[in-house]
Design an enzyme around this catalytic site. Structure first.
Site, short mmCIF file in Angstrom:
data_model
loop_
_atom_site.label_atom_id
_atom_site.label_comp_id
_atom_site.label_asym_id
_atom_site.label_seq_id
_atom_site.Cartn_x
_atom_site.Cartn_y
_atom_site.Cartn_z
N ASN A 10 0.88 -1.18 0.00
CA ASN A 10 0.00 0.00 0.00
C ASN A 10 0.91 1.22 0.00
O ASN A 10 1.51 1.55 1.02
CB ASN A 10 -0.87 -0.05 1.27
CG ASN A 10 -1.67 1.21 1.48
OD1 ASN A 10 -1.76 2.07 0.60
ND2 ASN A 10 -2.27 1.34 2.67
N TRP A 11 1.02 1.86 -1.17
CA TRP A 11 1.97 2.97 -1.30
C TRP A 11 1.45 4.25 -0.67
O TRP A 11 2.16 5.25 -0.59
CB TRP A 11 2.33 3.19 -2.78
CG TRP A 11 3.37 2.23 -3.27
CD1 TRP A 11 3.85 1.13 -2.61
CD2 TRP A 11 4.07 2.29 -4.52
NE1 TRP A 11 4.81 0.51 -3.39
CE2 TRP A 11 4.96 1.19 -4.55
CE3 TRP A 11 4.03 3.15 -5.62
CZ2 TRP A 11 5.80 0.96 -5.65
CZ3 TRP A 11 4.86 2.92 -6.70
CH2 TRP A 11 5.74 1.82 -6.71
N LYS A 12 0.18 4.27 -0.27
CA LYS A 12 -0.41 5.47 0.36
C LYS A 12 -0.16 6.69 -0.53
O LYS A 12 -0.16 6.56 -1.75
CB LYS A 12 0.13 5.64 1.79
CG LYS A 12 -0.02 4.35 2.60
CD LYS A 12 0.15 4.53 4.07
CE LYS A 12 -0.06 3.19 4.78
NZ LYS A 12 -0.01 3.29 6.21
N HIS A 93 -9.51 1.38 5.06
CA HIS A 93 -8.24 1.55 5.77
C HIS A 93 -8.45 2.55 6.91
O HIS A 93 -9.21 3.51 6.77
CB HIS A 93 -7.16 2.05 4.80
CG HIS A 93 -5.79 2.01 5.40
ND1 HIS A 93 -5.35 2.94 6.31
CD2 HIS A 93 -4.78 1.13 5.23
CE1 HIS A 93 -4.12 2.61 6.68
NE2 HIS A 93 -3.75 1.53 6.04
N GLU A 95 -6.75 4.90 7.92
CA GLU A 95 -6.45 6.30 7.55
C GLU A 95 -7.61 6.91 6.79
O GLU A 95 -7.88 8.12 6.91
CB GLU A 95 -5.14 6.35 6.73
CG GLU A 95 -3.94 6.12 7.65
CD GLU A 95 -2.71 5.53 6.98
OE1 GLU A 95 -2.65 5.51 5.72
OE2 GLU A 95 -1.82 5.06 7.71
N GLU A 164 -5.43 -4.82 10.64
CA GLU A 164 -4.34 -3.87 10.88
C GLU A 164 -4.61 -3.09 12.16
O GLU A 164 -5.39 -2.13 12.14
CB GLU A 164 -4.26 -2.87 9.71
CG GLU A 164 -4.00 -3.49 8.37
CD GLU A 164 -3.42 -2.47 7.40
OE1 GLU A 164 -2.30 -2.69 6.94
OE2 GLU A 164 -4.07 -1.45 7.13
N GLY A 170 2.71 2.07 10.82
CA GLY A 170 3.74 3.10 10.68
C GLY A 170 4.47 3.44 11.97
O GLY A 170 5.16 4.44 12.06
N SER A 210 3.41 -2.30 10.31
CA SER A 210 4.86 -2.40 10.53
C SER A 210 5.46 -3.75 10.16
O SER A 210 6.40 -4.22 10.81
CB SER A 210 5.21 -2.03 11.98
OG SER A 210 4.86 -0.68 12.24
N GLY A 231 2.80 -1.19 4.28
CA GLY A 231 2.90 0.23 3.92
C GLY A 231 4.34 0.61 3.64
O GLY A 231 4.88 0.38 2.57
N GLY A 232 5.00 1.20 4.66
CA GLY A 232 6.35 1.74 4.50
C GLY A 232 7.33 0.81 3.81
O GLY A 232 8.08 1.24 2.90
P1 PGA Z 1 2.91 0.15 7.64
O1 PGA Z 1 1.45 0.42 7.01
O2 PGA Z 1 3.41 -1.14 7.05
O3 PGA Z 1 3.72 1.34 7.19
O4 PGA Z 1 2.75 0.07 9.11
C1 PGA Z 1 0.55 -0.64 6.82
C2 PGA Z 1 -0.76 -0.11 6.25
O5 PGA Z 1 -1.23 0.94 6.72
O6 PGA Z 1 -1.34 -0.73 5.34
#
Ligand code: PGA
Length: 253
Positions: A10-12, A93, A95, A164, A170, A210, A231-232
């Protein structure tokens, strides 16, 4: 892990055309790792470009609107995502739920619209730290899913769940493998209750929050974990494919 693991990046809100070289590198590496299903969800602006270049990886969107179309300035419909080359969409998600006030009902509506447009859905759920510390995580997540899950007819393979925990996204913190197992087993029981034994056992449940190459093996080994939403660590081919390799090793036993 019974099914082929599903590792999704997930590149956000990261990525301009300069990142296409990273997508190409992920695609090349995925061609050498057929035991794992690898996919990325870049920002809307890169979906078409990644779709045109990718030979192996799946490409998806990070959201879509809950209406099929209409006067919604600045929004993107599920059909538009599919037209650009997306094969799936991440919905609900934390976010999106946090930044845009998306309710469970709105997420459910989006999931129904996305499935009708031919997209696979990765539906996210997860509790806050406050809820976990009060010992109410399993109840919170299963209630959230009950209210957000779409109608799937006989198409369980079209749906994936991503658990999640919000406090792990993150932050560098991850849930313990035991907590992940407990939650995934509870989610599986809910899926079987709602969709029946056959369909409910087929839906893959990913862990997210994470995930890195260094912790992927123990997380992927937890009960009912079918892959990861990353994500990251999905922003470079090296770190992302390290996770995919760990998932392949767990899958092979
Ligand atoms: P993260 O994000 O791996 O940076 O913790 C995961 C996500 O929000 O899908």
């Amino acid at each position: 892990m019974a099914q082929r693991p599903f590792i999704v990046g997930n590149w956000k809100m990261h990525g301009t055309r300069a990142m296409l070289s990273e997508a190409r590198a992920i695609d090349r590496a995925a061609q050498r790792l057929m035991k794992v299903e690898v996919a990325i969800a870049p920002p809307f602006t890169l979906i078409h470009a990644v779709h045109r270049e990718a030979e192996q990886i799946g490409v998806g969107a990070q959201d879509c609107h809950h209406a099929e179309g209409g006067a919604h300035t600045g929004d993107i419909s599920a059909a538009m995502c599919a037209d650009a080359g997306a094969k799936f969409v991440i919905l609900g998600h934390s976010e999106r739920r946090g930044d845009h006030g998306e309710s469970d009902a709105c997420v459910k509506q989006k999931a129904d619209v996305a499935l009708a447009a031919g997209l696979r859905v990765i539906l996210c759920c997860g509790e806050s730290l406050d809820v976990r510390e009060k010992g109410k995580a399993v109840k919170f997540v299963t209630d959230q899913l009950r209210a957000s899950l779409p109608h799937i007819e006989d198409a369980a393979e079209q749906l994936t769940i991503a658990y999640e925990p919000i406090w792990a996204i993150g932050t560098g913190k991850t849930a313990t493998p035991q907590d992940v197992s407990d939650m995934h087993v509870a989610i599986r029981a809910l899926l079987v209750e709602l969709y029946g034994e056959e369909q409910g056992s087929e839906v893959r449940i990913l862990y997210g929050g994470s995930v890195k190459a260094e912790n992927a093996r123990e997380l992927m080994d937890a009960d009912e974990v079918g892959g990861a939403l990353v994500g990251g660590a999905s922003l470079t081919a090296d770190s992302f494919m390290g996770i995919a390799i760990a998932a392949a090793e767990v899958f092979e036993g």
